[in-house]
Design a protein around this motif. Structure first.
Motif, PDB file in Angstrom:
ATOM      1  N   PHE A 152      32.861  22.549  96.845  1.00  0.00           N
ATOM      2  CA  PHE A 152      34.108  22.700  97.581  1.00  0.00           C
ATOM      3  C   PHE A 152      34.722  24.061  97.286  1.00  0.00           C
ATOM      4  O   PHE A 152      34.808  24.482  96.135  1.00  0.00           O
ATOM      5  CB  PHE A 152      35.081  21.596  97.173  1.00  0.00           C
ATOM      6  CG  PHE A 152      36.455  21.749  97.791  1.00  0.00           C
ATOM      7  CD1 PHE A 152      36.671  21.377  99.102  1.00  0.00           C
ATOM      8  CD2 PHE A 152      37.499  22.298  97.055  1.00  0.00           C
ATOM      9  CE1 PHE A 152      37.929  21.529  99.673  1.00  0.00           C
ATOM     10  CE2 PHE A 152      38.745  22.454  97.617  1.00  0.00           C
ATOM     11  CZ  PHE A 152      38.963  22.065  98.940  1.00  0.00           C
ATOM     12  N   ARG A 153      35.104  24.759  98.349  1.00  0.00           N
ATOM     13  CA  ARG A 153      35.743  26.063  98.189  1.00  0.00           C
ATOM     14  C   ARG A 153      36.966  26.157  99.088  1.00  0.00           C
ATOM     15  O   ARG A 153      36.926  25.762 100.258  1.00  0.00           O
ATOM     16  CB  ARG A 153      34.772  27.203  98.543  1.00  0.00           C
ATOM     17  CG  ARG A 153      33.695  27.450  97.512  1.00  0.00           C
ATOM     18  CD  ARG A 153      32.960  28.738  97.804  1.00  0.00           C
ATOM     19  NE  ARG A 153      31.956  29.044  96.794  1.00  0.00           N
ATOM     20  CZ  ARG A 153      30.690  28.693  96.867  1.00  0.00           C
ATOM     21  NH1 ARG A 153      30.262  28.011  97.931  1.00  0.00           N
ATOM     22  NH2 ARG A 153      29.841  28.992  95.916  1.00  0.00           N
ATOM     23  N   PHE A 154      38.034  26.706  98.536  1.00  0.00           N
ATOM     24  CA  PHE A 154      39.234  26.978  99.325  1.00  0.00           C
ATOM     25  C   PHE A 154      38.981  28.188 100.219  1.00  0.00           C
ATOM     26  O   PHE A 154      38.434  29.193  99.768  1.00  0.00           O
ATOM     27  CB  PHE A 154      40.407  27.251  98.389  1.00  0.00           C
ATOM     28  CG  PHE A 154      41.660  27.676  99.099  1.00  0.00           C
ATOM     29  CD1 PHE A 154      42.499  26.745  99.676  1.00  0.00           C
ATOM     30  CD2 PHE A 154      41.984  29.022  99.202  1.00  0.00           C
ATOM     31  CE1 PHE A 154      43.651  27.138 100.329  1.00  0.00           C
ATOM     32  CE2 PHE A 154      43.124  29.431  99.858  1.00  0.00           C
ATOM     33  CZ  PHE A 154      43.966  28.477 100.424  1.00  0.00           C
ATOM     34  N   GLU A 155      39.372  28.088 101.486  1.00  0.00           N
ATOM     35  CA  GLU A 155      39.192  29.186 102.436  1.00  0.00           C
ATOM     36  C   GLU A 155      40.544  29.792 102.797  1.00  0.00           C
ATOM     37  O   GLU A 155      41.486  29.064 103.158  1.00  0.00           O
ATOM     38  CB  GLU A 155      38.493  28.687 103.711  1.00  0.00           C
ATOM     39  CG  GLU A 155      37.105  28.102 103.486  1.00  0.00           C
ATOM     40  CD  GLU A 155      36.087  29.146 103.096  1.00  0.00           C
ATOM     41  OE1 GLU A 155      36.377  30.342 103.229  1.00  0.00           O
ATOM     42  OE2 GLU A 155      34.986  28.760 102.642  1.00  0.00           O
ATOM     43  N   LEU A 156      40.633  31.115 102.699  1.00  0.00           N
ATOM     44  CA  LEU A 156      41.899  31.801 102.969  1.00  0.00           C
ATOM     45  C   LEU A 156      42.389  31.552 104.387  1.00  0.00           C
ATOM     46  O   LEU A 156      43.597  31.487 104.640  1.00  0.00           O
ATOM     47  CB  LEU A 156      41.727  33.306 102.724  1.00  0.00           C
ATOM     48  CG  LEU A 156      42.992  34.167 102.851  1.00  0.00           C
ATOM     49  CD1 LEU A 156      44.041  33.724 101.832  1.00  0.00           C
ATOM     50  CD2 LEU A 156      42.655  35.639 102.654  1.00  0.00           C
TER      51      LEU A 156
ATOM     52  N   LEU B  44      46.500  30.133 107.380  1.00  0.00           N
ATOM     53  CA  LEU B  44      47.056  30.671 108.626  1.00  0.00           C
ATOM     54  C   LEU B  44      47.489  29.574 109.585  1.00  0.00           C
ATOM     55  O   LEU B  44      48.056  29.865 110.633  1.00  0.00           O
ATOM     56  CB  LEU B  44      46.019  31.576 109.305  1.00  0.00           C
ATOM     57  CG  LEU B  44      45.503  32.757 108.468  1.00  0.00           C
ATOM     58  CD1 LEU B  44      44.437  33.517 109.236  1.00  0.00           C
ATOM     59  CD2 LEU B  44      46.648  33.685 108.090  1.00  0.00           C
ATOM     60  N   ARG B  45      47.239  28.324 109.229  1.00  0.00           N
ATOM     61  CA  ARG B  45      47.559  27.204 110.113  1.00  0.00           C
ATOM     62  C   ARG B  45      48.665  26.342 109.498  1.00  0.00           C
ATOM     63  O   ARG B  45      48.613  25.970 108.310  1.00  0.00           O
ATOM     64  CB  ARG B  45      46.317  26.359 110.370  1.00  0.00           C
ATOM     65  CG  ARG B  45      45.225  27.096 111.138  1.00  0.00           C
ATOM     66  CD  ARG B  45      44.078  26.152 111.428  1.00  0.00           C
ATOM     67  NE  ARG B  45      44.478  25.013 112.232  1.00  0.00           N
ATOM     68  CZ  ARG B  45      44.414  24.950 113.567  1.00  0.00           C
ATOM     69  NH1 ARG B  45      43.942  25.993 114.250  1.00  0.00           N
ATOM     70  NH2 ARG B  45      44.797  23.884 114.223  1.00  0.00           N
ATOM     71  N   ASN B  46      49.665  26.019 110.320  1.00  0.00           N
ATOM     72  CA  ASN B  46      50.795  25.222 109.850  1.00  0.00           C
ATOM     73  C   ASN B  46      50.375  23.804 109.478  1.00  0.00           C
ATOM     74  O   ASN B  46      50.953  23.200 108.560  1.00  0.00           O
ATOM     75  CB  ASN B  46      51.890  25.175 110.921  1.00  0.00           C
ATOM     76  CG  ASN B  46      52.546  26.539 111.134  1.00  0.00           C
ATOM     77  OD1 ASN B  46      52.626  27.333 110.197  1.00  0.00           O
ATOM     78  ND2 ASN B  46      53.004  26.793 112.350  1.00  0.00           N
ATOM     79  N   ASP B  47      49.400  23.241 110.202  1.00  0.00           N
ATOM     80  CA  ASP B  47      49.003  21.868 109.912  1.00  0.00           C
ATOM     81  C   ASP B  47      48.345  21.749 108.538  1.00  0.00           C
ATOM     82  O   ASP B  47      48.380  20.676 107.926  1.00  0.00           O
ATOM     83  CB  ASP B  47      48.076  21.307 110.996  1.00  0.00           C
ATOM     84  CG  ASP B  47      46.923  22.235 111.343  1.00  0.00           C
ATOM     85  OD1 ASP B  47      46.975  23.412 110.946  1.00  0.00           O
ATOM     86  OD2 ASP B  47      45.971  21.787 112.010  1.00  0.00           O
TER      87      ASP B  47
END
Length: 337
Positions: free
Chosen positions: A247-251, A255-258
């Motif tokens: 699992f990796r966090f994507e920057l 950019l998305r409010n949801d």
């Protein structure tokens, strides 16, 4: 232990690190050399890591011309070791110990000069180095030469003199120009639509004893992307089935409010237990939700990129397929000489 080479025409352009990282990871590249770096210094550790590697060496450029960066990956489950043997202005040579096959060979990455005044000295130096090798060898690089007129389309007519240097080198060193798959040409010069120039400048050549040691290899020309040269690679074995990536966090998620709303809702969920237990459970919950949200929102972007790259390669292959027969005939004629 897949190996690749790419004339990148500089490393400062936007998104270059991401482009190189994707190419190396999607093709399982363990050793990579890029040339025409236009850099007089060794790449920083951050740069090396951003390309997807953890070791590097280099040949400095002369001002803003030339330069080679060499990268390789070391891990606990290493199947090879690499030791740099020799550096020249135009090439870098390494000793590769293939631990899987119990073999040792010399790997040479080359960036040959395009200037006629520099060619004689370069080819003499490279030939002398190869002839003094006691190991089998594989050479990859931008040789800035062609073997026959069939390796060029467009531009000025090819003279026989243009093909002498490379053929002389192959004959004198008793090495073989490896057959390739993928894109036909490796370099293109865009002019007007009716006056483009294409050539096979990037090659892999090897000694017969090296080829005998690796009968199942695949030499490939990849699709053109941001450089006027396409990457080339030598793949030794079929890649084993890959485990699911961690699992990796994507920057891009931020950019998305949801996504922000999903994080807040996950963090507001109440667990009973110690602070550390509650924190770990909230992280697990957010991870599960983020995976599902990413899949439904973006899908598998790496698979989409791989599919897009394959489509691009197929289009470029179709554009160059009409030249394949011509090259095969020329190669057969040359072998009969």
């Amino acid at each position: 232990m897949n190996i690749a080479f790419w004339n990148v025409r500089g490393t400062k352009r936007k998104n270059f690190a991401e482009e190189l990282n994707f190419f190396s990871s999607s093709n399982g590249i363990k050793i990579l050399a890029i040339c025409d770096t236009k850099s007089t210094s060794k790449p920083e550790p951050f740069t090396t890591a951003s390309f997807g590697f953890n070791n590097c060496d280099f040949v400095p450029s002369i001002g803003l011309s030339g330069g080679i960066w060499l990268f390789w990956k070391e891990s606990i489950s290493m199947t090879f070791s690499l030791k740099v043997l020799f550096r020249s202005i135009r090439f870098i040579a390494c000793e590769i110990c293939d631990l899987q096959n119990n073999l040792v060979f010399c790997l040479i990455f080359v960036y040959a000069p395009a200037q006629p005044s520099e060619k004689a000295d370069f080819w003499s130096e490279l030939e002398n180095f190869v002839l003094n090798l006691e190991l089998p060898f594989l050479l990859l690089g931008d040789l800035n030469e062609i073997k026959s007129p069939s390796e060029k389309e467009g531009g000025a007519k090819v003279t026989n003199a243009r093909c002498v240097r490379l053929n002389k080198f192959l004959n004198n060193t008793n090495c073989v120009d490896l057959p390739f798959s993928g894109n036909f040409f490796t370099w293109r010069k865009k002019k007007t639509s009716s006056d483009n120039v294409f050539e096979i400048l990037d090659k892999a050549v090897a000694s017969p004893n090296w080829i005998n040691s690796y009968p199942n290899l695949q030499f490939m020309h990849h699709a053109f992307t941001s450089s006027d040269h396409c990457p080339i690679s030598v793949k030794f074995h079929e890649q084993a089935h890959k485990k699911a990536p961690p699992f990796r966090f994507e920057l891009m998620w931020t950019l998305r409010n949801d996504f922000t709303k999903m994080v807040k809702s996950s963090w507001q969920y109440q667990f009973r237990g110690s602070y550390m237990f509650c924190l770990s459970q909230k992280c697990k919950l957010l991870k599960q939700k983020a995976k599902k949200w990413n899949q439904s929102t973006f899908g598998n972007i790496f698979r989409q990129l791989s599919i897009a790259e394959k489509k691009l390669e197929n289009i470029q292959n179709q554009l160059g397929s009409s030249h394949a027969t011509v090259l095969e005939v020329a190669q057969l004629k040359w072998l009969k000489k």
